[in-house]
Each structure stands twice: as C-alpha cells, then as structure tokens.
Design a protein around this motif. Structure first.
Motif, PDB file in Angstrom:
ATOM      1  N   ALA A   1       0.857  -1.193   0.000  1.00 34.58           N
ATOM      2  CA  ALA A   1       0.000   0.000   0.000  1.00 34.58           C
ATOM      3  C   ALA A   1       0.893   1.242   0.000  1.00 34.58           C
ATOM      4  O   ALA A   1       2.046   1.178   0.418  1.00 34.58           O
ATOM      5  CB  ALA A   1      -0.895  -0.014   1.231  1.00 34.58           C
ATOM      6  N   HIS A   2       0.344   2.372  -0.465  1.00 34.91           N
ATOM      7  CA  HIS A   2       1.159   3.586  -0.481  1.00 34.91           C
ATOM      8  C   HIS A   2       0.881   4.460   0.729  1.00 34.91           C
ATOM      9  O   HIS A   2      -0.250   4.535   1.184  1.00 34.91           O
ATOM     10  CB  HIS A   2       0.896   4.389  -1.763  1.00 34.91           C
ATOM     11  N   GLY A   3       1.942   5.059   1.223  1.00 33.76           N
ATOM     12  CA  GLY A   3       1.766   6.090   2.242  1.00 33.76           C
ATOM     13  C   GLY A   3       1.399   5.608   3.635  1.00 33.76           C
ATOM     14  O   GLY A   3       0.945   6.403   4.451  1.00 33.76           O
ATOM     15  N   VAL A   4       1.596   4.327   3.913  1.00 30.75           N
ATOM     16  CA  VAL A   4       1.222   3.826   5.240  1.00 30.75           C
ATOM     17  C   VAL A   4       2.116   4.451   6.320  1.00 30.75           C
ATOM     18  O   VAL A   4       1.625   4.968   7.330  1.00 30.75           O
ATOM     19  CB  VAL A   4       1.314   2.285   5.306  1.00 30.75           C
ATOM     20  N   ALA A   5       3.427   4.429   6.060  1.00 29.00           N
ATOM     21  CA  ALA A   5       4.349   4.985   7.054  1.00 29.00           C
ATOM     22  C   ALA A   5       4.058   6.467   7.258  1.00 29.00           C
ATOM     23  O   ALA A   5       4.035   6.959   8.395  1.00 29.00           O
ATOM     24  CB  ALA A   5       5.791   4.773   6.612  1.00 29.00           C
ATOM     25  N   ALA A   6       3.794   7.165   6.177  1.00 31.48           N
ATOM     26  CA  ALA A   6       3.500   8.602   6.289  1.00 31.48           C
ATOM     27  C   ALA A   6       2.280   8.833   7.176  1.00 31.48           C
ATOM     28  O   ALA A   6       2.276   9.733   8.022  1.00 31.48           O
ATOM     29  CB  ALA A   6       3.265   9.195   4.901  1.00 31.48           C
ATOM     30  N   ARG A   7       1.274   7.994   7.019  1.00 34.78           N
ATOM     31  CA  ARG A   7       0.064   8.135   7.866  1.00 34.78           C
ATOM     32  C   ARG A   7       0.401   7.903   9.335  1.00 34.78           C
ATOM     33  O   ARG A   7      -0.082   8.603  10.215  1.00 34.78           O
ATOM     34  CB  ARG A   7      -1.005   7.128   7.434  1.00 34.78           C
ATOM     35  N   VAL A   8       1.244   6.885   9.582  1.00 33.42           N
ATOM     36  CA  VAL A   8       1.635   6.586  10.967  1.00 33.42           C
ATOM     37  C   VAL A   8       2.344   7.793  11.579  1.00 33.42           C
ATOM     38  O   VAL A   8       1.989   8.265  12.659  1.00 33.42           O
ATOM     39  CB  VAL A   8       2.555   5.345  11.031  1.00 33.42           C
ATOM     40  N   PHE A   9       3.346   8.303  10.856  1.00 34.69           N
ATOM     41  CA  PHE A   9       4.151   9.369  11.446  1.00 34.69           C
ATOM     42  C   PHE A   9       3.354  10.673  11.571  1.00 34.69           C
ATOM     43  O   PHE A   9       3.542  11.444  12.504  1.00 34.69           O
ATOM     44  CB  PHE A   9       5.455   9.554  10.670  1.00 34.69           C
ATOM     45  N   ARG A  10       2.440  10.903  10.637  1.00 30.86           N
ATOM     46  CA  ARG A  10       1.601  12.102  10.747  1.00 30.86           C
ATOM     47  C   ARG A  10       0.703  11.983  11.978  1.00 30.86           C
ATOM     48  O   ARG A  10       0.553  12.929  12.748  1.00 30.86           O
ATOM     49  CB  ARG A  10       0.769  12.305   9.476  1.00 30.86           C
TER      50      ARG A  10
ATOM     51  N   HIS B   1      -3.410   3.575  16.342  1.00 35.36           N
ATOM     52  CA  HIS B   1      -4.579   2.691  16.248  1.00 35.36           C
ATOM     53  C   HIS B   1      -5.778   3.462  15.704  1.00 35.36           C
ATOM     54  O   HIS B   1      -6.505   2.997  14.828  1.00 35.36           O
ATOM     55  CB  HIS B   1      -4.896   2.094  17.618  1.00 35.36           C
ATOM     56  N   ARG B   2      -5.969   4.672  16.210  1.00 34.08           N
ATOM     57  CA  ARG B   2      -7.109   5.487  15.762  1.00 34.08           C
ATOM     58  C   ARG B   2      -6.984   5.837  14.288  1.00 34.08           C
ATOM     59  O   ARG B   2      -7.968   5.835  13.551  1.00 34.08           O
ATOM     60  CB  ARG B   2      -7.176   6.765  16.607  1.00 34.08           C
TER      61      ARG B   2
ATOM     62  N   GLY C   1     -12.651   1.279  16.909  1.00 33.01           N
ATOM     63  CA  GLY C   1     -11.904   0.044  16.754  1.00 33.01           C
ATOM     64  C   GLY C   1     -12.533  -0.861  15.727  1.00 33.01           C
ATOM     65  O   GLY C   1     -12.682  -0.506  14.571  1.00 33.01           O
ATOM     66  N   LYS C   2     -12.986  -2.012  16.165  1.00 34.60           N
ATOM     67  CA  LYS C   2     -13.404  -3.054  15.231  1.00 34.60           C
ATOM     68  C   LYS C   2     -14.619  -2.657  14.400  1.00 34.60           C
ATOM     69  O   LYS C   2     -14.824  -3.172  13.320  1.00 34.60           O
ATOM     70  CB  LYS C   2     -13.688  -4.345  15.977  1.00 34.60           C
TER      71      LYS C   2
END
Ligand code: ASP
Ligand code: MG
Length: 476
Positions: free
Chosen positions: A403-412, A450-451, A458-459
């Motif tokens: 997937a694209h941009g996963v790490a960017a989403r995490v760090f943002r 997580h959010r 969550g689920k």
C-alpha cells in the motif's frame, strides 16, 4: 503425506488449577486427534526458580523453598492419589535432584549457564507429572515425558537455545509415535531440550510455545494449538488502547514480528518450526474453546490491507557510537555489533550513517553495552552517547509494503499529537516497521496510530473479514 494428530500446548495458567484439568481432559476427549500435549510450568514456578538462584541462599532457605514447591504441586494432584502415588513418587525424585542442585549452587556460590538452565527446567518436569496424573484420573490414558530424555535436540546456546529440527525428528518421533500407537496421550515438558553435550538447554522465557511447534515438526503434524487463559493476538494492547479488537488470522511473519517486538502472546521463535512443516498455530482461549482465536498458517498472507496490529517494547535505550574518520560505516557497524553480542546485549534495532551508528538496546543492558562499545578491539570511538527512556512501537501488516503512504500516515498521526519520533527502522522486513518515542509518549502514540487505522470505534470500522468480536485477549 502429513500425519494426523495435533499438538496441544497448555500455558502456565492452564496447568495451575484442578478446574483447568477438567477443561483439558474435556478437550482431549472431544478430539482424539489431540494426542501430544506440551505443558508449561505451573504459574509462577519458573519465576520462583529464577529468584532462588539469583543470589546465594542458606540451606534453611533452600529447604523452605523446596517444601513450598512440593506443597504447591502436591495440592494439584488428584485425590485420592491414582496409581498408588506414582506421580508423587516421580515428583519427589525430581525434588531430590533439584535439592542437590540448589545445595551445590549454595556451596560453590557459582552458577554456569548450563546449571541455570537445568534448574529452570524443573518447573516443567514437575508440571508434566501433575498434568499426566490429573488426566489419568479423568479417564485419559496419559504419560509424562521429559523432552531432554526423549530426544528433543538443541544447540548449545544455553538460555536461548534453538532446536535441531532434523535430529529431533530422528530421535523423538519414533518414541512419540509408539505412545500414540498404544493409545496414550504424551504429556511433554515444554521450554527445553538436550544439547549436543548431553545437557539441558532452555529456549528462553515463554519457550514452551516453541517446544510445541518443534514437536509438530518432528511428527509432521499440521496443527499446533496454543491454549491460554486469554485469547490470541489483538490489534493492540487493550489495556492501553481500549478499542483494540482480536485478530482471527495473521501470517507467520506478522506473528513473528509482533512477538519479537513485544506482544507476549506467543514465543517469538515458535513460528519457525511451524513454518518449516507448514503447520498452523491456533491461539485459543481455554475458557472459550468455541471461539476461533487467532490462526497463523501457511495460507494466511493477506496483502490487501495496511496496518493489522501494533505492538510495543517499553524501557529501551538508544546508544550512539561516533567515529569520524575511522574508516567506513561497515567497519564501525560490524565492530560495534560484535562488541555488543560478546557482551550479551540484545540489539532491537540499528541504524547507520557514515560517522555514527545507533543501536536500540534494553535499558537494563545499557551500562554493559556502553562499556563494550567504548573498548572495542581495534577501534576507539570518539564518543558513545546513551539516551534512556526510549520505547519502541512496531506496526505490522503484510500489506504495508504494497500500500502507499502507510508509514507517512503513521508518522503524521504521531506528529499530530505533538510526539517526536526518535529512531525509525523500515525496510528490514516488508511486513514490519518500528520507531521509538520517549517512554512518556508511548501510550499516546499507540492510541494515535490505532485510531488512524481503525478509528475511534476500533473493530466497528474494520472490514467484516477482520475479526471475531467476542474473545477477550489482552496482550501484555
Ligand atoms: N516456564 C517457562 C517460563 O515461564 C516456559 C513457558 O512457560 O513457556 O518462561
Ligand atoms: Mg507462555
């Protein structure tokens, strides 16, 4: 052709109460495929052995300790004693051996890694006797076995041994097949095996999960059940992230990364032997045997999503080794990591630049690590800097690399909470990324990530395939 039969591993909490033996016996009777049982020590017993040998003890203390251990186990034996007290006799023989070992340590005030492993193995030896006796008294033909006596072979890395899978298959499989052929359930000690020099070697704390997978490999079985008093893997630790939810499937790599980086539900190396024989690991809750739990198997790679779960390790420290003009970063990296390995320091992560190498290590080991890095053979660094209070966050998912941009989403998500990220490792594994934050920000960072991926509910925000909603399954 794989053989039929299953390995059922029961953790400490599942071997520590008579009511649990009822549950265990019911499980074995309801599925005759469950022929091979692997057990942990009774809850708290391995810890008590660790504490007992942590410092020299008086004879009086040793006697008191052994009396307590005996009482604890005898209280778990069925009443009236089955088989003319066969289990009591076996336990007393074990306790006499343990007594001699503890006296020896007290007199010599010395303990080698070999002796330490031998002492720690007694929890499982005792619990196998207790479990087998209880199963017999509940109508299951069960026989206790000590893994080092039936050929579960290991290397010589005491305290963190690896099973020799080929040798184990040669030695152990015929013995266990004979038991199964005679209609007996084999109750096998988890946690240790036999080294090439004929000594007991343990697999590290929590190692019984690994033993179970090794037994499955030896017998070419496809199912390893890991029974606990909680469920399987979750999307995060629910003690920190209340909206965390259980996961019904994980890939081998996802499970291995989560376990290595803090999720205490499975021994980090249990995946290896399972993968080597294509077995699935089923993490199950003994209170809710009907729940699916988490399955980890050869066919569970799902690259369609992004982050599946987040784990963490608290109490780490960052060490930076500076050495301008001392040759290449490779030299610095190799010298530093050898120095740390020689000092017995576990490296969680490493990052390099031309003039500096940074390591993430357990904070308990930071002084030892710093000393080792300051006096490396043939290389004197300019400076070694330690910063404590680091905690690591690991996020995993087979889909992350696709997937694209996963790490960017995490760090943002983390940055939006005003948290700064100190150390990032990515790319070593396509399924897991790690970063560190100051320990004071850890819980906030976990909730933020997580959010970001699962929303406040969550689920409820997850796709339908993601989960079985019922199990309650805290990560540590
Ligand atoms: N009894 C050992 C421990 O407490 C091994 C295990 O439980 O898996 O670490
Ligand atoms: Mg365990």
């Amino acid at each position: 052709m794989p053989e039929d039969g299953k390995v059922a591993k029961f953790g400490g909490a599942c071997v520590s109460k008579p009511e649990m033996y009822d549950r265990m016996a019911a499980l074995l009777k309801s599925d005759p495929g469950r022929k091979f049982v692997v057990v942990s020590a009774v809850a708290g017993v391995t810890d008590s052995l660790v504490q007992t040998i942590a410092r020299p003890r008086e004879e009086k203390e040793i006697d008191q300790y052994l009396a307590d251990v005996r009482k604890r186990h005898v209280a778990l034996l069925p009443a009236p004693p089955e088989d003319g007290g066969r289990a009591t006799e076996a336990m007393d023989a074990l306790l006499r051996k343990l007594e001699r070992l503890l006296y020896g340590i007290a007199y010599t005030e010395e303990i080698t890694p070999r002796i330490r492993d031998f002492v720690l193995s007694f929890g499982e030896r005792l619990s196998a006797q207790v479990v087998a006796a209880n199963l017999r008294s509940r109508g299951v033909e069960a026989e206790a076995f000590e893994a080092d006596q039936i050929g579960l072979m290991t290397d010589e890395t005491y305290g963190n041994a690896t099973a020799l899978l080929g040798d184990t298959r040669d030695h152990m499989a015929p013995i266990l097949r004979r038991q199964a052929g005679a209609g007996h359930v084999a109750v096998i000690t988890g946690f240790f095996g036999l080294s090439p020099e004929g000594k007991t070697a343990t697999f590290g704390r929590g190692g019984s999960d690994y033993s179970a997978a090794v037994v499955a490999h030896a017998l070419d079985l496809r199912t390893v059940e890991v029974w606990k008093d909680v469920g399987g893997f979750m999307s995060a630790d629910p003690k920190i992230v209340p909206e965390a939810f259980p996961l019904s499937v994980l890939s081998y790599d996802e499970a291995a990364e989560l376990s290595y980086f803090g999720a205490k539900v499975l021994h980090p190396r249990a995946v290896q032997p399972a993968r080597a024989c294509g077995a699935s690991l089923f993490l199950k809750n003994i209170y809710r045997p009907g729940d699916a739990g988490t399955r980890i198997g050869p066919d569970t790679v799902d690259r369609s999503g992004d982050v599946k779960s987040i784990s963490y390790v608290r109490d780490l420290a960052t060490l930076k080794v500076y050495a301008t003009g001392l040759g290449s970063d490779e030299v610095l990296l190799s010298h530093s990591s050898t120095a740390l390995a020689d000092a017995g320091v576990n490296i969680f992560s490493a990052a390099t630049s031309q003039t500096c190498v940074a390591f993430l290590v357990e904070s308990d080991a930071v002084n030892r690590a710093k000393k080792a890095l300051t006096r490396m053979g043939g290389l004197t660094p300019e400076k070694v800097e330690a910063s404590p209070h680091a905690s690591l966050v690991c996020f995993v998912g087979e889909g992350i690399g696709h997937a694209h941009g996963v790490a960017a989403r995490v760090f943002r998500a983390v940055a939006d909470r005003g948290i700064s990220v100190q150390f990032i490792t990515a790319g070593a594994s396509m399924v897991a990324y790690q970063f560190t934050v100051n320990t004071k920000d850890l819980e906030d960072a976990l909730r933020a990530v997580h959010r970001e991926f699962f929303g406040d509910g969550g689920k409820r925000h997850r796709s339908a395939s993601a989960t079985v909603p019922s199990a309650s399954a805290p990560l540590p």
